[in-house]
Motif scaffolding. Structure first.
Motif, PDB file in Angstrom:
ATOM      1  N   ARG A  93     -18.436  42.395  79.590  1.00  0.00           N
ATOM      2  CA  ARG A  93     -19.704  42.663  78.906  1.00  0.00           C
ATOM      3  C   ARG A  93     -20.449  43.769  79.650  1.00  0.00           C
ATOM      4  O   ARG A  93     -20.761  43.647  80.835  1.00  0.00           O
ATOM      5  CB  ARG A  93     -20.578  41.412  78.837  1.00  0.00           C
TER       6      ARG A  93
ATOM      7  N   HIS B 241     -25.959  44.600  74.281  1.00  0.00           N
ATOM      8  CA  HIS B 241     -24.755  44.603  75.101  1.00  0.00           C
ATOM      9  C   HIS B 241     -23.527  44.857  74.239  1.00  0.00           C
ATOM     10  O   HIS B 241     -23.579  44.790  73.004  1.00  0.00           O
ATOM     11  CB  HIS B 241     -24.597  43.282  75.869  1.00  0.00           C
TER      12      HIS B 241
ATOM     13  N   PRO C 278     -25.666  45.374  89.798  1.00  0.00           N
ATOM     14  CA  PRO C 278     -25.128  44.109  89.287  1.00  0.00           C
ATOM     15  C   PRO C 278     -25.354  43.903  87.792  1.00  0.00           C
ATOM     16  O   PRO C 278     -24.551  43.237  87.130  1.00  0.00           O
ATOM     17  CB  PRO C 278     -25.883  43.055  90.109  1.00  0.00           C
ATOM     18  N   ALA C 279     -26.432  44.457  87.250  1.00  0.00           N
ATOM     19  CA  ALA C 279     -26.766  44.214  85.845  1.00  0.00           C
ATOM     20  C   ALA C 279     -25.899  44.998  84.879  1.00  0.00           C
ATOM     21  O   ALA C 279     -25.948  44.748  83.671  1.00  0.00           O
ATOM     22  CB  ALA C 279     -28.242  44.557  85.600  1.00  0.00           C
TER      23      ALA C 279
ATOM     24  N   ASP D 263     -20.792  42.220  83.344  1.00  0.00           N
ATOM     25  CA  ASP D 263     -20.826  40.765  83.476  1.00  0.00           C
ATOM     26  C   ASP D 263     -19.523  40.196  82.939  1.00  0.00           C
ATOM     27  O   ASP D 263     -19.086  40.546  81.841  1.00  0.00           O
ATOM     28  CB  ASP D 263     -22.024  40.218  82.683  1.00  0.00           C
TER      29      ASP D 263
ATOM     30  N   ALA E  23     -20.692  35.877  81.116  1.00  0.00           N
ATOM     31  CA  ALA E  23     -21.397  35.629  79.857  1.00  0.00           C
ATOM     32  C   ALA E  23     -20.426  35.352  78.718  1.00  0.00           C
ATOM     33  O   ALA E  23     -20.713  34.541  77.827  1.00  0.00           O
ATOM     34  CB  ALA E  23     -22.294  36.813  79.516  1.00  0.00           C
TER      35      ALA E  23
END
Length: 233
Positions: free
Chosen positions: A59, A220, A46-47, A50, A53
Protein backbone atom coordinates in the motif's frame (compact mmCIF):
# COMPACT_ATOMS: atom_id res chain seq x y z
CA UNK A 1 44.38 -5.37 -11.39
CA UNK A 2 43.33 -1.72 -11.57
CA UNK A 3 39.75 -2.11 -10.41
CA UNK A 4 38.43 -1.36 -13.90
CA UNK A 5 34.98 -2.63 -14.90
CA UNK A 6 34.85 -5.53 -17.37
CA UNK A 7 32.16 -6.67 -19.74
CA UNK A 8 33.34 -10.29 -19.39
CA UNK A 9 35.30 -11.85 -16.55
CA UNK A 10 36.26 -15.32 -15.37
CA UNK A 11 33.78 -16.85 -12.96
CA UNK A 12 35.30 -17.47 -9.50
CA UNK A 13 36.39 -21.04 -8.83
CA UNK A 14 34.18 -22.43 -6.05
CA UNK A 15 34.16 -25.77 -4.30
CA UNK A 16 30.79 -26.73 -5.77
CA UNK A 17 28.72 -25.87 -8.83
CA UNK A 18 26.63 -22.79 -8.27
CA UNK A 19 23.27 -22.16 -9.96
CA UNK A 20 22.88 -19.16 -12.22
CA UNK A 21 21.48 -16.21 -10.32
CA UNK A 22 20.41 -12.66 -11.04
CA UNK A 23 19.27 -9.76 -8.86
CA UNK A 24 15.59 -9.78 -7.97
CA UNK A 25 13.18 -7.74 -10.06
CA UNK A 26 9.63 -9.09 -9.63
CA UNK A 27 7.90 -8.80 -6.25
CA UNK A 28 4.69 -10.36 -4.93
CA UNK A 29 4.80 -8.16 -1.80
CA UNK A 30 4.28 -11.17 0.45
CA UNK A 31 7.21 -10.20 2.70
CA UNK A 32 6.68 -7.50 5.36
CA UNK A 33 9.35 -5.32 3.76
CA UNK A 34 10.50 -4.21 0.33
CA UNK A 35 13.00 -6.33 -1.56
CA UNK A 36 16.53 -5.06 -2.08
CA UNK A 37 15.82 -4.24 -5.74
CA UNK A 38 13.68 -1.27 -4.71
CA UNK A 39 14.93 2.23 -3.95
CA UNK A 40 13.12 5.45 -3.06
CA UNK A 41 13.80 8.71 -4.86
CA UNK A 42 14.75 10.30 -1.51
CA UNK A 43 15.25 9.27 2.11
CA UNK A 44 12.11 7.23 2.87
CA UNK A 45 9.48 8.08 5.45
CA UNK A 46 7.45 5.44 7.37
CA UNK A 47 4.13 6.82 6.08
CA UNK A 48 4.97 6.21 2.43
CA UNK A 49 4.50 2.43 2.34
CA UNK A 50 2.51 -0.07 4.41
CA UNK A 51 2.37 -3.87 4.33
CA UNK A 52 0.04 -4.39 7.31
CA UNK A 53 -3.05 -2.50 6.14
CA UNK A 54 -3.73 -5.03 3.34
CA UNK A 55 -1.62 -8.16 3.91
CA UNK A 56 -0.06 -9.50 0.73
CA UNK A 57 -0.24 -6.09 -0.92
CA UNK A 58 2.01 -3.06 -1.02
CA UNK A 59 0.00 0.00 0.00
CA UNK A 60 1.43 3.33 -1.10
CA UNK A 61 -0.01 6.48 0.43
CA UNK A 62 -0.82 9.38 -1.88
CA UNK A 63 1.82 11.80 -0.62
CA UNK A 64 1.37 15.51 -1.49
CA UNK A 65 3.77 16.59 -4.21
CA UNK A 66 6.15 19.45 -3.32
CA UNK A 67 4.79 22.93 -3.96
CA UNK A 68 8.17 24.06 -5.32
CA UNK A 69 11.01 22.47 -7.24
CA UNK A 70 14.40 21.87 -5.65
CA UNK A 71 15.65 24.96 -7.50
CA UNK A 72 12.89 27.09 -5.93
CA UNK A 73 10.70 27.33 -9.04
CA UNK A 74 6.99 26.38 -8.86
CA UNK A 75 6.30 22.67 -9.36
CA UNK A 76 3.20 23.31 -11.47
CA UNK A 77 2.31 20.14 -13.40
CA UNK A 78 5.58 18.36 -12.63
CA UNK A 79 6.42 15.66 -10.12
CA UNK A 80 10.12 15.40 -11.04
CA UNK A 81 11.27 16.35 -7.53
CA UNK A 82 8.65 14.27 -5.74
CA UNK A 83 10.51 12.10 -3.20
CA UNK A 84 8.27 9.02 -2.98
CA UNK A 85 8.95 7.38 -6.34
CA UNK A 86 9.55 3.68 -5.61
CA UNK A 87 11.94 2.56 -8.33
CA UNK A 88 14.29 -0.05 -9.74
CA UNK A 89 17.16 0.24 -12.20
CA UNK A 90 16.47 -1.07 -15.71
CA UNK A 91 17.36 -4.79 -15.37
CA UNK A 92 18.05 -5.62 -19.04
CA UNK A 93 18.32 -4.02 -22.48
CA UNK A 94 14.74 -5.15 -23.19
CA UNK A 95 12.05 -6.18 -20.71
CA UNK A 96 8.41 -5.75 -19.71
CA UNK A 97 6.97 -4.79 -16.33
CA UNK A 98 3.35 -5.37 -15.34
CA UNK A 99 1.51 -4.51 -12.14
CA UNK A 100 -2.04 -4.43 -10.83
CA UNK A 101 -3.43 -1.38 -9.06
CA UNK A 102 -6.45 -1.03 -6.78
CA UNK A 103 -6.95 2.70 -6.20
CA UNK A 104 -8.72 4.44 -3.31
CA UNK A 105 -8.43 8.20 -3.85
CA UNK A 106 -9.48 10.68 -1.16
CA UNK A 107 -9.39 14.01 -3.00
CA UNK A 108 -8.94 15.63 -6.39
CA UNK A 109 -5.38 15.27 -7.63
CA UNK A 110 -4.73 11.84 -6.12
CA UNK A 111 -2.75 9.79 -8.64
CA UNK A 112 -1.13 6.35 -8.64
CA UNK A 113 0.46 4.18 -11.26
CA UNK A 114 3.41 2.78 -13.17
CA UNK A 115 6.30 5.14 -13.97
CA UNK A 116 9.44 5.30 -16.08
CA UNK A 117 11.70 7.93 -14.56
CA UNK A 118 14.66 10.03 -15.66
CA UNK A 119 15.20 13.46 -17.17
CA UNK A 120 12.16 12.38 -19.18
CA UNK A 121 9.42 10.68 -17.19
CA UNK A 122 6.06 9.11 -17.97
CA UNK A 123 3.30 7.87 -15.66
CA UNK A 124 0.44 5.59 -16.67
CA UNK A 125 -2.10 5.28 -13.90
CA UNK A 126 -5.33 6.40 -12.29
CA UNK A 127 -6.02 10.03 -11.46
CA UNK A 128 -8.98 11.42 -9.51
CA UNK A 129 -10.36 14.82 -10.54
CA UNK A 130 -13.73 16.52 -10.86
CA UNK A 131 -15.45 13.70 -8.97
CA UNK A 132 -14.31 10.86 -11.25
CA UNK A 133 -11.31 8.61 -11.71
CA UNK A 134 -9.71 8.23 -15.12
CA UNK A 135 -6.87 6.24 -16.63
CA UNK A 136 -4.29 8.83 -17.63
CA UNK A 137 -0.91 8.82 -19.38
CA UNK A 138 1.25 11.84 -18.51
CA UNK A 139 4.67 12.67 -19.98
CA UNK A 140 7.28 15.27 -19.06
CA UNK A 141 10.25 15.71 -21.42
CA UNK A 142 13.30 17.46 -20.01
CA UNK A 143 11.65 17.37 -16.59
CA UNK A 144 14.90 18.40 -14.88
CA UNK A 145 14.73 21.82 -16.52
CA UNK A 146 13.08 24.74 -14.65
CA UNK A 147 9.53 25.30 -15.84
CA UNK A 148 9.18 21.91 -17.54
CA UNK A 149 5.58 20.74 -17.37
CA UNK A 150 3.72 17.51 -17.92
CA UNK A 151 1.56 16.86 -20.93
CA UNK A 152 -1.52 14.67 -20.66
CA UNK A 153 -1.22 12.28 -23.58
CA UNK A 154 -4.35 10.22 -22.96
CA UNK A 155 -7.33 10.24 -20.60
CA UNK A 156 -9.79 7.34 -20.59
CA UNK A 157 -12.72 6.29 -18.40
CA UNK A 158 -11.67 3.77 -15.75
CA UNK A 159 -14.15 1.22 -14.37
CA UNK A 160 -14.31 0.37 -10.70
CA UNK A 161 -11.95 -2.38 -9.66
CA UNK A 162 -8.33 -3.31 -10.37
CA UNK A 163 -6.45 -1.98 -13.39
CA UNK A 164 -3.46 -3.76 -14.92
CA UNK A 165 -0.64 -1.54 -16.16
CA UNK A 166 2.29 -2.55 -18.36
CA UNK A 167 5.36 -0.96 -19.88
CA UNK A 168 7.46 -2.73 -22.51
CA UNK A 169 10.99 -1.44 -23.06
CA UNK A 170 13.10 -2.27 -26.14
CA UNK A 171 16.86 -2.20 -26.76
CA UNK A 172 16.71 1.50 -27.68
CA UNK A 173 14.97 2.36 -24.37
CA UNK A 174 11.71 3.09 -26.18
CA UNK A 175 8.86 2.44 -23.75
CA UNK A 176 5.38 1.41 -24.80
CA UNK A 177 2.60 1.60 -22.24
CA UNK A 178 -0.54 -0.51 -22.18
CA UNK A 179 -3.45 -1.23 -19.85
CA UNK A 180 -5.93 -4.02 -19.21
CA UNK A 181 -9.00 -4.57 -17.07
CA UNK A 182 -8.78 -8.38 -17.12
CA UNK A 183 -4.99 -9.12 -17.29
CA UNK A 184 -5.51 -10.87 -20.62
CA UNK A 185 -6.07 -8.26 -23.30
CA UNK A 186 -3.75 -5.24 -23.10
CA UNK A 187 -4.51 -2.08 -25.04
CA UNK A 188 -1.62 0.21 -26.07
CA UNK A 189 -1.92 3.84 -25.02
CA UNK A 190 0.05 6.82 -26.32
CA UNK A 191 3.13 6.87 -28.54
CA UNK A 192 6.47 5.22 -27.69
CA UNK A 193 8.25 7.16 -24.95
CA UNK A 194 12.02 7.62 -24.93
CA UNK A 195 13.51 6.81 -21.53
CA UNK A 196 16.54 8.84 -20.49
CA UNK A 197 19.12 8.90 -17.72
CA UNK A 198 18.67 10.92 -14.52
CA UNK A 199 21.32 12.71 -12.45
CA UNK A 200 24.48 10.52 -12.68
CA UNK A 201 22.31 7.39 -12.85
CA UNK A 202 20.45 5.47 -15.53
CA UNK A 203 16.73 5.33 -16.21
CA UNK A 204 14.52 3.66 -13.61
CA UNK A 205 11.00 2.27 -13.45
CA UNK A 206 8.51 1.48 -10.72
CA UNK A 207 5.52 2.78 -8.81
CA UNK A 208 4.23 6.05 -7.42
CA UNK A 209 1.26 7.47 -5.52
CA UNK A 210 0.90 11.24 -5.13
CA UNK A 211 -1.56 13.89 -4.05
CA UNK A 212 -1.94 17.55 -4.93
CA UNK A 213 0.48 19.94 -3.18
CA UNK A 214 -0.89 20.88 0.24
CA UNK A 215 -3.51 18.10 0.26
CA UNK A 216 -4.92 17.39 3.72
CA UNK A 217 -6.59 14.06 2.86
CA UNK A 218 -4.59 10.97 1.97
CA UNK A 219 -5.85 8.37 -0.48
CA UNK A 220 -3.87 5.23 -1.21
CA UNK A 221 -3.03 2.64 -3.85
CA UNK A 222 -2.74 -1.12 -3.27
CA UNK A 223 -0.40 -3.10 -5.54
CA UNK A 224 -0.82 -6.89 -5.41
CA UNK A 225 2.30 -7.75 -7.42
CA UNK A 226 4.94 -6.37 -9.76
CA UNK A 227 6.18 -8.74 -12.49
CA UNK A 228 9.28 -8.17 -14.64
CA UNK A 229 10.19 -10.45 -17.53
CA UNK A 230 10.97 -10.65 -21.26
CA UNK A 231 8.88 -8.50 -23.58
CA UNK A 232 5.63 -10.16 -24.60
CA UNK A 233 5.51 -11.37 -28.23
Amino acid sequence: GKGEPLLVAKKPDTSAAQPLAAPATSDDFAAPALGLQWQWNANPQPAWADFAAHPGFLRLACIPAPATRNDGSPSTASIYDTPNFLLQKFPAPAFAATTVLDFAPAAAGDTAGLVVFGYNYAVLGLRHAAGETKLVLRVNLGANQPGAQEREIASLPAPAGPVYLRVTVDEKALCRFAYSFDNRTFTPVGEPFQATVDRWIGAKFGLIATAAPGATQAGHADFDWFHVGPPAP
